[in-house]
Write a protein that holds these residues in place. Structure first.
Motif, PDB file in Angstrom:
ATOM      1  N   ILE A   1       0.829  -1.199   0.000  1.00 28.56           N
ATOM      2  CA  ILE A   1       0.000   0.000   0.000  1.00 28.56           C
ATOM      3  C   ILE A   1       0.867   1.254   0.000  1.00 28.56           C
ATOM      4  N   LEU A   2       1.965   1.219   0.743  1.00 28.96           N
ATOM      5  CA  LEU A   2       2.872   2.369   0.778  1.00 28.96           C
ATOM      6  C   LEU A   2       3.451   2.650  -0.603  1.00 28.96           C
ATOM      7  N   LYS A   3       3.828   1.605  -1.317  1.00 30.26           N
ATOM      8  CA  LYS A   3       4.403   1.791  -2.645  1.00 30.26           C
ATOM      9  C   LYS A   3       3.388   2.403  -3.606  1.00 30.26           C
TER      10      LYS A   3
ATOM     11  N   LEU B   1       1.478   8.562   4.992  1.00 22.46           N
ATOM     12  CA  LEU B   1       1.685   8.833   6.417  1.00 22.46           C
ATOM     13  C   LEU B   1       1.112   7.732   7.291  1.00 22.46           C
ATOM     14  N   SER B   2      -0.044   7.198   6.917  1.00 18.29           N
ATOM     15  CA  SER B   2      -0.648   6.117   7.697  1.00 18.29           C
ATOM     16  C   SER B   2       0.227   4.868   7.643  1.00 18.29           C
ATOM     17  N   CYS B   3       0.776   4.563   6.479  1.00 14.58           N
ATOM     18  CA  CYS B   3       1.665   3.400   6.361  1.00 14.58           C
ATOM     19  C   CYS B   3       2.926   3.584   7.202  1.00 14.58           C
ATOM     20  N   LEU B   4       3.498   4.780   7.178  1.00 16.34           N
ATOM     21  CA  LEU B   4       4.706   5.033   7.963  1.00 16.34           C
ATOM     22  C   LEU B   4       4.419   4.964   9.462  1.00 16.34           C
TER      23      LEU B   4
ATOM     24  N   VAL C   1       8.937  12.904   4.956  1.00 22.32           N
ATOM     25  CA  VAL C   1       7.568  12.658   5.437  1.00 22.32           C
ATOM     26  C   VAL C   1       7.541  11.610   6.547  1.00 22.32           C
ATOM     27  N   GLY C   2       8.666  11.331   7.180  1.00 20.35           N
ATOM     28  CA  GLY C   2       8.659  10.459   8.352  1.00 20.35           C
ATOM     29  C   GLY C   2       9.390   9.147   8.201  1.00 20.35           C
ATOM     30  N   ALA C   3       9.995   8.878   7.054  1.00 18.32           N
ATOM     31  CA  ALA C   3      10.694   7.610   6.885  1.00 18.32           C
ATOM     32  C   ALA C   3      11.893   7.496   7.821  1.00 18.32           C
ATOM     33  N   THR C   4      12.501   8.620   8.153  1.00 13.40           N
ATOM     34  CA  THR C   4      13.666   8.588   9.038  1.00 13.40           C
ATOM     35  C   THR C   4      13.304   8.039  10.406  1.00 13.40           C
TER      36      THR C   4
ATOM     37  N   GLY D   1       0.712   9.677  -5.266  1.00 12.01           N
ATOM     38  CA  GLY D   1       0.676  10.914  -4.485  1.00 12.01           C
ATOM     39  C   GLY D   1      -0.424  10.947  -3.459  1.00 12.01           C
ATOM     40  N   PHE D   2      -0.716   9.817  -2.830  1.00  9.13           N
ATOM     41  CA  PHE D   2      -1.731   9.719  -1.775  1.00  9.13           C
ATOM     42  C   PHE D   2      -1.027   9.947  -0.437  1.00  9.13           C
TER      43      PHE D   2
END
Length: 537
Positions: free
Chosen positions: A223-225, A237-240, A268-271, A231-232
């Motif tokens: 889903i993240l991919k 953000l929900s997946c992260l 966007v929060g991957a870190t 561009g969702f």
């Protein structure tokens, strides 16, 4: 992922799907399951072969899921261009105890999951609602799956930058035509149609966090991919957030790190997600790797529960051995821990030998065992030469070795034995003077404790130690070899069972000392060169 849009006036079913061209399915599994339930078959036997002809649907005891869905009038789901495998085209075999499913059966199973996904809709949710939708979206994959669903332009444009760009201008042109037919969007070459549908369903969901909790890590990565590709942002953000909180397996850990690196979602929060597996930015309270591991070594060395200490020594050694780079723990840190153990060993040993103070005599075996463990780590990292120099110089301990009861001192000889094995395998390389000093100071104490080591040391490989001692002596000059082998010969004849058997090394020395000396005493044959003259005429 290819994207195309067209308008059409052709009539389709209300749900946007065409019926399957062939609804026949293999009956071999149905018959097999029935016979198995009735107890007529061995559970390990293979399924029966498919019949020669395909049974008609009327002969089945009950309709299949696809037949029930296809027969429902006004059903919001249809399947486009799907041919279910027939008994003649499907091949399902068993290999041992593993069931091998054909590609067609796998596709049928995937289509069933997709169909179940599309018919599952909470009250008030307008996803795939033909009555209110104004866009028919067709998704197709490379493996031949094609799905059409009813969606809403306003929701797609509001949640996805991809759809906002693709639908805005074309939608204005379409409105000018004022066509009453739905707007058709086609997206081809999807990696996973099922995941794409689940991503679109999230756009209709009010509580993405609650919806995401029903998924597993593998599905969330899919889903993240898709969310990143269209561009969702809310989906990304929900997946992260899910990945940051959910536990991972080691395989999932690698996949997560690889995907986040590929998608470049640092802003966007991957870190935050990767902080679990990345050391960058995590030194606020933990210090450097060297400090952490040195502290870990001290905890193991000073632990009070002996069983737990043994288990943790095995674990730490394994983890350090797996790190082949060796840059996590400095040589100085290891020798600092070694010096601490050696200082405690000398203090307790001299108290027991000189002052006859046996109050803390158990610390001798404990510290000797700690030194043995550290020596193993040093040898694995090929930095044990300084340890050998230090140990060979401990004449103050070897001189009073016999004054301590053997039950308390034999662990020290295990350290000497480990050094012999290291030298014999070429794992410790030092000058011959150091090797000779080691044998002069510690060989006799080693002989004295050998019988106790055999009985009391679990896991001691007697033959490995004997080979190590033989090779250690054989690395010395021939005259020094003679000194140590003759001393061993005399001791072995007087205490066979209590003395290591290094007969192999003795034989090597004997051949070196006598056979080759005899060969050298003989005059070597002179080489005669005979030149023959040839007549060129």
């Amino acid at each position: 992922m290819d994207f195309s849009t067209t308008t059409t006036t052709t009539s389709t079913a209300a749900n946007g799907y065409s019926s399957p061209r062939d609804s026949s399915i293999p009956s071999s599994f149905t018959k097999f399951n029935s016979a198995l339930t009735a107890g007529l078959l061995n559970p390990m036997s293979p399924p029966p072969p498919p019949p020669a002809t395909t049974l008609d649907k009327s002969s089945r005891a009950s309709p299949t899921l696809f037949e029930m869905m296809s027969s429902e009038s006004g059903s919001p789901v249809q399947i486009q261009n799907l041919v279910l495998p027939s008994s003649s085209s499907s091949r399902t075999t068993t290999s041992g105890s593993h069931l091998v499913i054909s590609a067609q059966d796998k596709q049928a199973i995937a289509m069933q999951r997709i169909s179940n996904l599309l018919v599952t809709r909470s009250p008030g949710n307008q996803f795939n609602d033909p009555a209110s939708s104004d866009v028919k979206l067709t998704l197709s994959s490379k493996d031949g799956i094609s799905i059409t669903m009813c969606v809403h332009r306003t929701i797609l444009v509001a949640h996805s930058r991809f759809f906002a760009v693709k639908l805005s201008d074309r939608w204005s042109n379409k409105q000018m035509v004022q066509s009453a037919s739905p707007y058709i969007v086609e997206i081809s070459d999807c990696d996973d149609v099922e995941v794409y549908i689940e991503t679109l369903m999230l756009m209709y969901c009010r509580d993405l966090r609650k919806k995401m909790m029903r998924q597993d890590v593998s599905r969330v990565l899919g889903i993240l991919k898709v969310s990143a590709a269209i561009g969702f942002d809310a989906g990304v953000l929900s997946c992260l957030e899910y990945l940051e909180a959910a536990p991972w397996s080691e395989d999932e850990e690698h996949r997560i790190a690889s995907l986040l690196s590929e998608l470049h979602l640092e802003n966007v929060g991957a870190t935050e997600v990767l902080r679990r597996v990345s050391a960058e930015g995590n030194h606020d309270n933990g210090g450097s790797n060297d400090e952490v591991l040195l502290n870990l070594l001290h905890i193991v060395l000073e632990g009070k529960d002996e069983k737990a200490r043994r288990d943790m020594k095995t674990l730490v050694s394994k983890m350090l051995r797996e790190n082949s780079s060796g840059n996590d723990l400095r040589k100085e840190s290891l020798y600092l821990a070694c010096d601490g153990c050696l200082h405690k060993l000398k203090r307790q040993f001299l108290q027991a030998a000189v002052e006859s103070d046996l109050e803390n005599v158990d610390q001798i075996a404990r510290q000797a065992d700690n030194l043995h463990w550290i020596l193993d780590i040093l040898i694995d990292r090929q930095i044990a030469e300084d340890f050998l120099v230090m140990w060979a110089s401990l004449s103050e301990l070897s001189d009073v070795h016999g004054k301590v009861p053997v039950v308390h001192r034999f662990e020290i000889s295990r350290v000497t034995a480990r050094i012999f094995v290291g030298i014999g395998k070429g794992q410790i390389l030092t000058p011959k003077e150091v090797r000779c000093l080691l044998l002069r100071n510690w060989l006799t104490p080693f002989y004295d404790d050998f019988a106790w080591m055999k009985r009391a040391s679990k896991g001691l490989d007697r033959y490995l130690v004997e080979d190590g001692l033989s090779n250690t002596i054989l690395t010395l000059p021939l005259a020094w070899q003679q000194e140590f082998f003759l001393a061993w010969f005399d001791r072995f004849l007087n205490s066979n069972e209590d003395c290591p058997n290094i007969q192999r090394g003795f034989e090597v020395w004997w051949r070196r000392a006598f056979w080759r000396r005899k060969e050298q005493s003989q005059e070597p044959p002179r080489m005669r060169i005979i030149a023959s003259a040839t007549d060129n005429s």
